[in-house]
Design an enzyme around this catalytic site. Structure first.
Site, PDB file in Angstrom:
ATOM      1  N   TYR A  57     -10.403  37.019  15.985  1.00 38.09           N
ATOM      2  CA  TYR A  57     -10.992  35.681  15.854  1.00 38.09           C
ATOM      3  C   TYR A  57     -10.756  35.070  14.474  1.00 38.09           C
ATOM      4  CZ  TYR A  57     -13.541  36.820  20.178  1.00 38.09           C
ATOM      5  OH  TYR A  57     -13.866  37.183  21.455  1.00 38.09           O
ATOM      6  N   SER A 211     -17.714  32.996  27.662  1.00 44.22           N
ATOM      7  CA  SER A 211     -17.483  31.610  28.104  1.00 44.22           C
ATOM      8  C   SER A 211     -18.401  31.180  29.247  1.00 44.22           C
ATOM      9  CB  SER A 211     -16.010  31.380  28.480  1.00 44.22           C
ATOM     10  OG  SER A 211     -15.228  31.248  27.325  1.00 44.22           O
ATOM     11  N   LEU A 213     -20.112  28.622  29.424  1.00 46.44           N
ATOM     12  CA  LEU A 213     -20.010  27.173  29.634  1.00 46.44           C
ATOM     13  C   LEU A 213     -18.567  26.744  29.889  1.00 46.44           C
ATOM     14  CD1 LEU A 213     -22.480  25.822  26.906  1.00 46.44           C
ATOM     15  CD2 LEU A 213     -22.896  26.222  29.350  1.00 46.44           C
ATOM     16  N   GLY A 216     -17.226  24.773  27.169  1.00 49.17           N
ATOM     17  CA  GLY A 216     -17.893  23.479  26.956  1.00 49.17           C
ATOM     18  C   GLY A 216     -17.908  22.598  28.184  1.00 49.17           C
ATOM     19  N   LEU A 217     -17.067  22.889  29.176  1.00 46.53           N
ATOM     20  CA  LEU A 217     -16.999  22.048  30.389  1.00 46.53           C
ATOM     21  C   LEU A 217     -18.375  21.877  31.022  1.00 46.53           C
ATOM     22  CD1 LEU A 217     -15.013  20.696  32.549  1.00 46.53           C
ATOM     23  CD2 LEU A 217     -15.338  22.808  33.834  1.00 46.53           C
ATOM     24  N   GLY A 220     -21.307  19.317  30.277  1.00 47.82           N
ATOM     25  CA  GLY A 220     -21.270  17.947  30.791  1.00 47.82           C
ATOM     26  C   GLY A 220     -20.621  16.971  29.818  1.00 47.82           C
ATOM     27  N   LYS A 221     -20.035  17.485  28.733  1.00 51.49           N
ATOM     28  CA  LYS A 221     -19.477  16.576  27.724  1.00 51.49           C
ATOM     29  C   LYS A 221     -18.148  15.957  28.145  1.00 51.49           C
ATOM     30  CE  LYS A 221     -18.310  18.636  23.851  1.00 51.49           C
ATOM     31  NZ  LYS A 221     -18.538  19.604  22.758  1.00 51.49           N
TER      32      LYS A 221
HETATM   33  N1  LIG Z   1     -13.694  39.151  25.353  1.00 49.33           N
HETATM   34  C1  LIG Z   1     -13.007  38.027  25.349  1.00 49.33           C
HETATM   35  O1  LIG Z   1     -11.805  37.997  25.676  1.00 49.33           O
HETATM   36  C2  LIG Z   1     -13.668  36.750  24.943  1.00 49.33           C
HETATM   37  C3  LIG Z   1     -13.024  35.520  25.202  1.00 49.33           C
HETATM   38  C4  LIG Z   1     -13.669  34.365  24.824  1.00 49.33           C
HETATM   39  C5  LIG Z   1     -14.895  34.415  24.193  1.00 49.33           C
HETATM   40  N2  LIG Z   1     -15.471  35.608  23.908  1.00 49.33           N
HETATM   41  C6  LIG Z   1     -16.774  35.696  23.206  1.00 49.33           C
HETATM   42  O2  LIG Z   1     -17.702  34.859  23.876  1.00 49.33           O
HETATM   43  C7  LIG Z   1     -18.236  33.902  22.982  1.00 49.33           C
HETATM   44  C8  LIG Z   1     -18.605  32.659  23.723  1.00 49.33           C
HETATM   45  O3  LIG Z   1     -17.435  32.136  24.339  1.00 49.33           O
HETATM   46  P1  LIG Z   1     -17.176  30.589  24.336  1.00 49.33           P
HETATM   47  O4  LIG Z   1     -17.261  30.059  22.946  1.00 49.33           O
HETATM   48  O5  LIG Z   1     -15.941  30.352  25.115  1.00 49.33           O
HETATM   49  O6  LIG Z   1     -18.477  30.107  25.160  1.00 49.33           O
HETATM   50  P2  LIG Z   1     -18.780  28.760  25.951  1.00 49.33           P
HETATM   51  O7  LIG Z   1     -20.271  28.701  25.994  1.00 49.33           O
HETATM   52  O8  LIG Z   1     -18.061  28.723  27.235  1.00 49.33           O
HETATM   53  O9  LIG Z   1     -18.199  27.604  25.035  1.00 49.33           O
HETATM   54  C9  LIG Z   1     -18.755  27.328  23.792  1.00 49.33           C
HETATM   55  C10 LIG Z   1     -18.246  25.971  23.291  1.00 49.33           C
HETATM   56  O10 LIG Z   1     -18.716  24.931  24.138  1.00 49.33           O
HETATM   57  C11 LIG Z   1     -19.197  23.826  23.361  1.00 49.33           C
HETATM   58  N3  LIG Z   1     -20.664  23.818  23.520  1.00 49.33           N
HETATM   59  C12 LIG Z   1     -21.497  24.911  23.511  1.00 49.33           C
HETATM   60  N4  LIG Z   1     -22.762  24.551  23.740  1.00 49.33           N
HETATM   61  C13 LIG Z   1     -22.767  23.222  23.904  1.00 49.33           C
HETATM   62  C14 LIG Z   1     -23.787  22.289  24.185  1.00 49.33           C
HETATM   63  N5  LIG Z   1     -25.048  22.686  24.330  1.00 49.33           N
HETATM   64  N6  LIG Z   1     -23.440  20.982  24.293  1.00 49.33           N
HETATM   65  C15 LIG Z   1     -22.149  20.577  24.161  1.00 49.33           C
HETATM   66  N7  LIG Z   1     -21.130  21.431  23.893  1.00 49.33           N
HETATM   67  C16 LIG Z   1     -21.430  22.744  23.785  1.00 49.33           C
HETATM   68  C17 LIG Z   1     -18.747  24.137  21.922  1.00 49.33           C
HETATM   69  O11 LIG Z   1     -17.392  23.749  21.743  1.00 49.33           O
HETATM   70  P3  LIG Z   1     -16.931  22.308  21.210  1.00 49.33           P
HETATM   71  O12 LIG Z   1     -17.926  21.837  20.215  1.00 49.33           O
HETATM   72  O13 LIG Z   1     -15.557  22.541  20.645  1.00 49.33           O
HETATM   73  O14 LIG Z   1     -16.883  21.463  22.442  1.00 49.33           O
HETATM   74  C18 LIG Z   1     -18.787  25.655  21.895  1.00 49.33           C
HETATM   75  O15 LIG Z   1     -17.990  26.223  20.891  1.00 49.33           O
HETATM   76  C19 LIG Z   1     -17.172  33.764  21.885  1.00 49.33           C
HETATM   77  O16 LIG Z   1     -17.689  33.280  20.664  1.00 49.33           O
HETATM   78  C20 LIG Z   1     -16.697  35.192  21.762  1.00 49.33           C
HETATM   79  O17 LIG Z   1     -17.619  35.928  20.957  1.00 49.33           O
HETATM   80  C21 LIG Z   1     -14.893  36.781  24.299  1.00 49.33           C
END
Ligand SMILES: NC(=O)c1ccc[n+]([C@@H]2O[C@H](COP(=O)([O-])OP(=O)(O)OC[C@H]3O[C@@H](n4cnc5c(N)ncnc54)[C@H](OP(=O)(O)O)[C@@H]3O)[C@@H](O)[C@H]2O)c1
Length: 372
Positions: A57, A211, A213, A216-217, A220-221
């Site tokens: 990361y 992931s 969300l 972020g999809l 709802g943004k």
């Molecule tokens: N093992 C693996 O291969 C793997 C892969 C991916 C992730 N991960 C782990 O999982 C964690 C979470 O994954 P993810 O970041 O993809 O999770 P996610 O919850 O799907 O996406 C998070 C992103 O969505 C947006 N967001 C989050 N909450 C929001 C809200 N309340 N309102 C509006 N936008 C919002 C932000 O991005 P924006 O501001 O850019 O829109 C945020 O960075 C990572 O940090 C990592 O530690 C592991």
């Protein structure tokens, strides 16, 4: 904040883990140091103790920043840190990546140094490399646990057969077992339900969701529009990157987003909260990793478990997002299973693989109805 045991271990972790893939702006869609510190502080203040990172990361800066924040707050004993290896750190050197013993032993030293700690709570294989035998990974994991550098071990993004083989070898050869399997899981990505939900139940691992969300999809943004898609953030930046994890703007997904919006309105909750709540309460889920780039997002997401989604609304979300069943899973549906018993009632009515019995409060399900 509730704490659950992680898989079959004695390690107590928050149901909501903090993802730090956004710590550092090296990839162009993260949080700078000041912002990342705010996220870390707010998570700890809310009672969270489970933090996920990886050597990959933000080119190692996620581990560096996390290590720095842990040191500044004196919280090393309190937090449970997961970090991962697999991705290559040195162009031209095939042994500076992958899951072989040489790379694991190289990578662990780098992570310990960047995190500024002498042990990792959960050390995780990031992605299956299609080559290294499970025996080599599990034996190396066991050596690391015995050395004290690692407390627990885990796999991410590996096929179910490989996880099952690794866990079985660990049991037979008295090696450290896997405590969790980290996988993508959300309302728009439910394919793990075909294998991993029952795998987690049978092997005692628990699922750690990434992931939730869909990048972020599900907040709802983003909205479909005549011009393409409206909304800004990571997903808008990476939608055409060719990485399937970011290919989320599809017709099927917009239908799920629309239903989620309706349900969230009925509950008077944000869409992000409802999406996280729904996934956190799926069978076998031990922990959900929430990610954020801004404090308001984290605060929104941290409140995701403060309410219950009534059964009827859960059902609506389940139906709109249910993945299509393919062979051989069609054979495990009640319609086929019912043909085995000559019409006699045998124990519980066989149920779908996707309807296990959940043991309340354990953080994971331990048996399917068809087992009993
Ligand atoms: N093992 C693996 O291969 C793997 C892969 C991916 C992730 N991960 C782990 O999982 C964690 C979470 O994954 P993810 O970041 O993809 O999770 P996610 O919850 O799907 O996406 C998070 C992103 O969505 C947006 N967001 C989050 N909450 C929001 C809200 N309340 N309102 C509006 N936008 C919002 C932000 O991005 P924006 O501001 O850019 O829109 C945020 O960075 C990572 O940090 C990592 O530690 C592991």
């Amino acid at each position: 904040m509730d704490y659950y045991t992680l898989g079959n271990t004695g390690l107590k972790v928050s149901r909501l883990a903090l993802g730090t893939m956004t710590f550092g702006n090296d990839w162009g869609w993260g949080a700078d140091e000041a912002n990342a510190r705010q996220l870390f502080d707010a998570y700890l203040e809310a009672g969270g103790n489970f933090i996920d990172t990886a050597d990959l990361y933000t080119n190692g800066n996620s581990e560096r920043l996390l290590g720095q924040f842990v040191k500044e707050t004196g919280s090393r004993d309190r937090v449970v840190i997961t970090t991962k290896f697999t991705y290559n750190a040195e162009p031209g050197n095939p042994n500076a990546g992958g899951n072989g013993r040489k790379n694991i032993l190289r990578a662990v030293e780098g992570s310990l140094q960047r995190l500024g700690t002498d042990y990792i709570d959960v050390y995780m294989l990031h992605t299956w490399d299609r080559m290294t035998p499970a025996q080599e990974v599990m034996r190396t994991f066991d050596d690391l646990v015995r050395s004290g550098k690692v407390r627990h071990v885990a796999l991410s993004n590996a096929p179910a057969w490989y996880v099952a083989r690794a866990q079985t070898l660990a049991g037979e050869r008295h090696l450290e077992p896997i405590c969790t399997v980290q996988l993508e899981y959300s309302l728009v990505e439910r394919h793990i339900e075909f294998e991993y939900v029952s795998l987690a139940q049978h092997l005692g691992t628990g699922i750690m969701v990434w992931s939730p969300l869909a990048s972020g999809l599900l907040s709802g943004k983003y909205k479909p529009s005549q011009a393409g898609v409206e909304g800004s953030g990571r997903l808008a930046q990476l939608a055409n990157s060719g990485n399937p994890a970011f290919d989320k703007f599809t017709k099927e997904n917009w239908a799920i987003v629309a239903e989620l919006e309706t349900v969230a309105k009925e509950l008077d909750r944000s869409m992000a909260q409802v999406a996280i709540n729904w996934i956190a309460n799926r069978p076998s889920v031990a922990s959900v990793i929430i990610g954020a780039t801004k404090l308001y997002q984290l605060q929104d997401n941290l409140a995701a478990l403060e309410f219950e989604i009534p059964a009827e609304l859960q059902q609506r979300l389940d139906e709109i997002s249910r993945p299509q069943i393919h062979f051989p899973y069609t054979f495990f549906e009640p319609s086929t299973q019912g043909m085995f018993y000559g019409g006699a009632t045998v124990g519980n009515k066989p149920t779908s693989y996707s309807q296990p019995i959940v043991v309340e409060g354990s953080g994971m399900a331990i048996a399917t109805a068809s087992d009993s």
